[in-house]
Design a protein around this motif. Structure first.
Motif, PDB file in Angstrom:
ATOM      1  N   TYR A  76       0.825  -1.206   0.000  1.00 15.04           N
ATOM      2  CA  TYR A  76       0.000   0.000   0.000  1.00 15.04           C
ATOM      3  C   TYR A  76       0.857   1.253   0.000  1.00 15.04           C
ATOM      4  N   VAL A  77       1.842   1.302   0.885  1.00 18.81           N
ATOM      5  CA  VAL A  77       2.679   2.497   0.981  1.00 18.81           C
ATOM      6  C   VAL A  77       3.442   2.739  -0.316  1.00 18.81           C
ATOM      7  N   LEU A  78       3.889   1.679  -0.962  1.00 19.40           N
ATOM      8  CA  LEU A  78       4.726   1.821  -2.146  1.00 19.40           C
ATOM      9  C   LEU A  78       3.928   1.879  -3.448  1.00 19.40           C
ATOM     10  N   THR A  79       2.604   1.883  -3.357  1.00 24.75           N
ATOM     11  CA  THR A  79       1.763   2.054  -4.544  1.00 24.75           C
ATOM     12  C   THR A  79       1.735   3.528  -4.937  1.00 24.75           C
ATOM     13  N   GLN A  80       2.166   3.825  -6.144  1.00 28.18           N
ATOM     14  CA  GLN A  80       2.180   5.208  -6.616  1.00 28.18           C
ATOM     15  C   GLN A  80       0.773   5.612  -7.018  1.00 28.18           C
ATOM     16  N   ASP A  81       0.193   6.581  -6.304  1.00 34.31           N
ATOM     17  CA  ASP A  81      -1.156   7.031  -6.625  1.00 34.31           C
ATOM     18  C   ASP A  81      -1.201   7.684  -8.004  1.00 34.31           C
ATOM     19  N   VAL A  82      -2.329   7.501  -8.680  1.00 33.23           N
ATOM     20  CA  VAL A  82      -2.521   8.124  -9.983  1.00 33.23           C
ATOM     21  C   VAL A  82      -3.103   9.520  -9.848  1.00 33.23           C
ATOM     22  N   ARG A  83      -3.455   9.915  -8.627  1.00 34.18           N
ATOM     23  CA  ARG A  83      -4.023  11.242  -8.430  1.00 34.18           C
ATOM     24  C   ARG A  83      -2.975  12.323  -8.668  1.00 34.18           C
ATOM     25  N   ASP A  84      -3.433  13.484  -9.143  1.00 39.57           N
ATOM     26  CA  ASP A  84      -2.546  14.632  -9.235  1.00 39.57           C
ATOM     27  C   ASP A  84      -2.273  15.152  -7.826  1.00 39.57           C
TER      28      ASP A  84
END
Length: 254
Positions: A84-92
């Protein structure tokens, strides 16, 4: 592909049990996965879809659904927290700020999971200790958002709590030996650099183990794995393959 990944993860869980035998209760919980076909396949598929899309919030929610079925599976909670922590969010927006928020949520998640960990609480404390440093290596600017002392101070606080809760020096060896399995879970999630970071951090602390002969032998195996993961496929891994503490990593060392 989702079904295959779920199968591999279940196999990884079985390997983890072989390396670090749990108490009877977690073993019964893990066995219960195989008698819940109505929920688990869909939960795994939804989790994989969220991770593939880069939606950190959705991945967290889906992972929590699965772990609600296995509240005392400590390694599962640790692996999902790292993913979870290392998932790069796609949000701006501010990447470091988003990573900071995910880190806080994941640490709170691990803290909550400690309620069900029992004698394996030290696994969650040690996993939490390594998580901030691993996240800071991936996300520039995150260190500056942490409390005074940064990732190092956070790690020391978790290690101190582990030593307070488990004063037996043998816990140090147990902590060292559980990190190859956590690294395997990160590799299974496609987080190779994070897996390398975890192994490097654990190797740096091998000198604190009570049994230095045992720790030195374990460290040699870790260095062989690190060399292989870093691209040197000429390394002889026969000793690693013969060591049950590294069984979970073997699918990633071919």
């Amino acid at each position: 592909m989702s079904t295959l990944r779920a199968t591999c993860t279940l196999a990884l869980s079985a390997a983890a049990l072989a390396v670090l035998p749990p108490s009877a209760a977690p073993a019964r919980e893990l066995a219960s996965w195989f008698v819940r076909p109505a929920r688990l396949p869909f939960a795994w598929q939804a989790l994989e879809a969220a991770q593939d899309s880069g939606d950190g919030r959705e991945a967290f929610a889906r992972g929590q659904q699965i772990l609600d079925l296995l509240p005392s599976w400590t390694l599962g909670h640790a692996a999902f927290a790292y993913r979870y922590v290392l998932t790069q969010d796609v949000r701006d927006g501010d990447v470091a700020a988003q990573a900071h928020q995910r880190l806080l949520v994941a640490l709170a998640w691990l803290e909550q999971a400690r309620e069900h960990a029992g004698e394996r609480d030290y696994e969650l404390l040690h996993s939490a200790a390594f998580l901030p440093r691993t996240a800071c290596r991936q996300f520039d600017g995150l260190e500056a958002l942490l409390p005074p002392g940064g990732a190092a101070a956070m790690a020391d606080a978790y290690f101190a709590e582990a030593e307070r809760r488990f004063p037996d020096p043998a816990i140090e060896e147990q902590r060292l030996f559980h990190f190859p399995t956590l690294a395997a879970a990160l590799l299974d999630a496609g987080r190779q650099q994070a897996a390398i970071d975890v192994l490097q951090d654990a190797a740096e602390r091998a000198g604190r183990a009570r049994d230095q002969e045992l720790a030195s032998e374990w460290l040699r195996r870790v260095e062989e794995v690190l060399g292989w993961l870093s691209g040197d496929t000429t390394i002889d891994l026969s000793a690693v393959r013969d060591d049950p503490r590294f069984a979970a990593l073997l699918p990633h060392l071919r």
